[in-house]
Every structure is written in structure tokens, then in C-alpha cells.
Design an enzyme around this catalytic site. Structure first.
Site, PDB file in Angstrom:
ATOM      1  N   GLY A   1      -2.402   3.793  -6.151  1.00 51.71           N
ATOM      2  CA  GLY A   1      -3.310   3.938  -7.279  1.00 51.71           C
ATOM      3  C   GLY A   1      -4.464   4.867  -6.987  1.00 51.71           C
TER       4      GLY A   1
ATOM      5  N   ALA B   1      -4.031   0.135  -5.037  1.00 46.71           N
ATOM      6  CA  ALA B   1      -4.390  -0.958  -5.939  1.00 46.71           C
ATOM      7  C   ALA B   1      -4.570  -2.225  -5.127  1.00 46.71           C
ATOM      8  CB  ALA B   1      -3.303  -1.139  -6.996  1.00 46.71           C
TER       9      ALA B   1
ATOM     10  N   GLU C   1      -3.201   8.231  -7.681  1.00 42.29           N
ATOM     11  CA  GLU C   1      -3.061   8.374  -9.133  1.00 42.29           C
ATOM     12  C   GLU C   1      -4.409   8.572  -9.814  1.00 42.29           C
ATOM     13  OE1 GLU C   1       0.833   5.904 -10.428  1.00 42.29           O
ATOM     14  OE2 GLU C   1      -0.633   4.731  -9.287  1.00 42.29           O
TER      15      GLU C   1
ATOM     16  N   GLU D   1       4.443   2.893  -3.019  1.00 46.24           N
ATOM     17  CA  GLU D   1       4.870   1.718  -3.792  1.00 46.24           C
ATOM     18  C   GLU D   1       6.305   1.298  -3.482  1.00 46.24           C
ATOM     19  OE1 GLU D   1       1.680   3.729  -6.345  1.00 46.24           O
ATOM     20  OE2 GLU D   1       3.352   4.368  -5.077  1.00 46.24           O
TER      21      GLU D   1
END
Length: 295
Positions: A144, A100, A147, A167
Site C-alpha cells: 500500500g 498496509a 500504491e 501482496e
């Protein structure tokens, strides 16, 4: 969520397919006129196949709110396009998506993140797209990016691809479903170790653990060719049957076995009310290729 750190160590060239791929595309594939986007590229590399390429090369395809909004728009367009039967999402040779956008997230507070339901739009792919979606992953798929790949219906990757949920190194946890989808795909112990240590795993591991359905030893071109071929094969079948097939497999992740089998049986029964069931079975009996009506 690791794009900022990765970007310190790698210089990424713009996402441009190799000459061999472009030559093959110009001979074999038809490209439709597509909407112009800032952070993604869209095309139809083969009839009935939609392709989305994440295109933020300087940020290793870090997933910003703009990119997610554009991805969702492109997916909606493919979803509404009756000619499209399956979709492929890919990135560059270096990165599917390295995470992200940390610069976008860093200033958030609990109040602002909660009030705007931050990251919720990322789930559009998993919750609202009925057509099959294949992730073709080369290079980094971290945070992300991992994901996003997990939200797709099938995951194809190169053996040298790098997956991970780092993360924990930033003082947070996965926020777009990794703790749930990884655990269902590879088991509690492996998922727990990945989430709590921030350790990466390879595309080879992804294949061995059952996370990826196809792993190629070659590069991005070979990977994309195989993913597009799989999408084209899916697109050659009845759209109604394909939608039903995706639906029942997804229900297996939500329902106990007995209820899941009953759900499958009811949907199986319902397909006998379609034109394509009659077309498919008649063609089989007559040893002919079915000409689907998609009704």
C-alpha cells in the site's frame, strides 16, 4: 501490506527531521498552526506548500484506516486553503510506508471487506485532490505504501529507496491500484513480474523506468528539500493554469490520443477567459514578473 514482517527486523526511531533541516526551516520556512493528528504531521515548510509526514514510526508508517482518514482530512484542508498551491507527502528516513496494516486486515472476510468497501477511501488522493501532490519517498514503499506513492502526481525518491508489491506472499494481490498504475507507468512485463514474484525494486530502478521524476543520491533531507522546492515552484504559477495542467495530463491516462488532444485544446481555449492569462502574457510582453490573481 508487508509492514508486519518488516517490523520484525528494523527498529525505527520517531520521525524527527535532522538538526540541519530544522535550522533551515526556522530561518526560511513559515509553519502554520496545524490541526493535531494521531498518525500524521502537517506543516507549511514554505509559503504556499503543504507538507504531510506519515508518522507511525513503530509500525514503519503502516497504512491503517485511521492514518488514511487523517491523510484525507489533511488533504481536504490543503485543497480548501487558497494559499496552498501544491502538496508534498513523505515518511521517515527508514520508511515512506512499509505497507498496509496487516493486523487490521487479517480478520476481514469477503462479506465484511465488500460491505464496507474496504480500502476505497485510499483512492481519495487520486480521485478528489485537484492540487498537485508530490510523493517524497525514502526507505521502504511496499504494498500500500508503493500504491500511495503511485497515486501522487509526481514521485521523487532516494536512489536507495525500496519499492515493491509483496501482496502475493500473503495470499492476496494489490488492492489500491498498483496493477493498473504500475502497468501504465513501467509497462506490462515489468509490472507483471513485480506483482507475481513480489520482488522489490530500487529508487534507482524507479528513475530508470520512468516511474520517478527525480532521484537523489543523498538522504531524506536532500530529497525533501528538492521536493519542497518543486512544490514551491509549481505554487508560484497561476493556480488556474496549474489545475488545468494536472487535469489534461491525467486525461492522457484515460483517453485515446485524438480525444485527449481535443480535450487539451478545449481546456487551453478556456484559459483565455481567465484573468491570469491576460496577466501572464502582458507581463511577458513587458518583461515583468507576473502577479497572479489566481482567477
Amino acid at each position: 501490506m508487508f509492514a508486519q514482517r518488516c517490523s520484525r527486523f528494523f527498529i525505527v526511531k520517531p520521525v524527527v527531521p535532522s538538526a540541519s533541516y530544522l535550522n533551515r526551516a526556522s530561518r526560511t520556512f513559515s509553519t502554520t498552526g496545524a490541526k493535531s493528528y494521531e498518525t500524521i504531521l502537517t506543516e507549511t515548510p514554505k509559503p504556499n506548500v503543504g507538507l504531510v509526514t506519515l508518522n507511525r514510526p513503530k509500525a514503519l508508517n503502516a497504512l491503517s484506516s485511521t492514518l488514511i482518514a487523517e491523510l484525507n482530512d489533511a488533504l481536504n484542508r490543503y485543497e480548501e486553503d487558497k494559499d496552498i498551491g501544491a502538496i508534498v507527502i513523505t515518511g521517515s528516513e527508514k520508511a515512506f510506508a512499509a505497507g498496509a496494516d496487516i493486523k487490521e486486515m487479517e480478520p476481514l472476510t469477503f462479506s465484511s471487506a465488500y460491505a464496507q468497501n474496504f480500502i476505497a477511501p485510499w483512492s481519495h488522493l487520486a480521485n478528489a485532490v485537484r492540487k498537485p501532490v508530490i510523493a517524497a519517498v525514502s526507505g521502504y514503499a511496499l504494498g500500500g505504501g508503493c500504491e500511495l506513492a503511485l497515486m501522487c502526481d509526481m514521485l521523487h525518491c532516494t536512489s536507495s529507496a525500496t519499492f515493491g508489491q509483496p501482496e502475493i506472499k500473503l495470499g492476496v494481490i494489490p488492492g489500491a491500484g498498483a496493477s493498473q498504475r504500475l502497468t501504465r507507468a513501467i509497462g506490462k512485463s515489468r509490472a507483471m513480474e513485480i506483482v507475481l514474484t513480489g520482488n522489490n525494486f530500487s529508487g534507482k530502478n524507479a528513475g530508470e523506468w520512468g516511474l520517478a521524476s527525480q532521484v537523489v543520491d543523498g538522504g531524506k533531507d536532500e530529497l525533501l528539500e528538492k521536493s519542497i522546492a518543486t512544490a514551491a515552484k509549481i505554487s508560484s504559477y497561476s493556480r488556474i493554469a496549474v489545475l488545468a495542467g494536472k487535469e489534461v495530463v491525467n486525461k492522457s491516462q484515460e483517453l485515446p490520443l485524438k480525444e485527449g488532444v481535443e480535450y487539451e485544446r478545449r481546456l487551453f481555449h478556456s484559459l483565455f477567459g481567465t484573468k491570469d492569462q491576460k496577466i501572464g502574457m502582458k507581463a511577458f510582453s513587458e518583461k515583468k514578473k507576473p502577479e497572479w490573481s489566481h482567477e
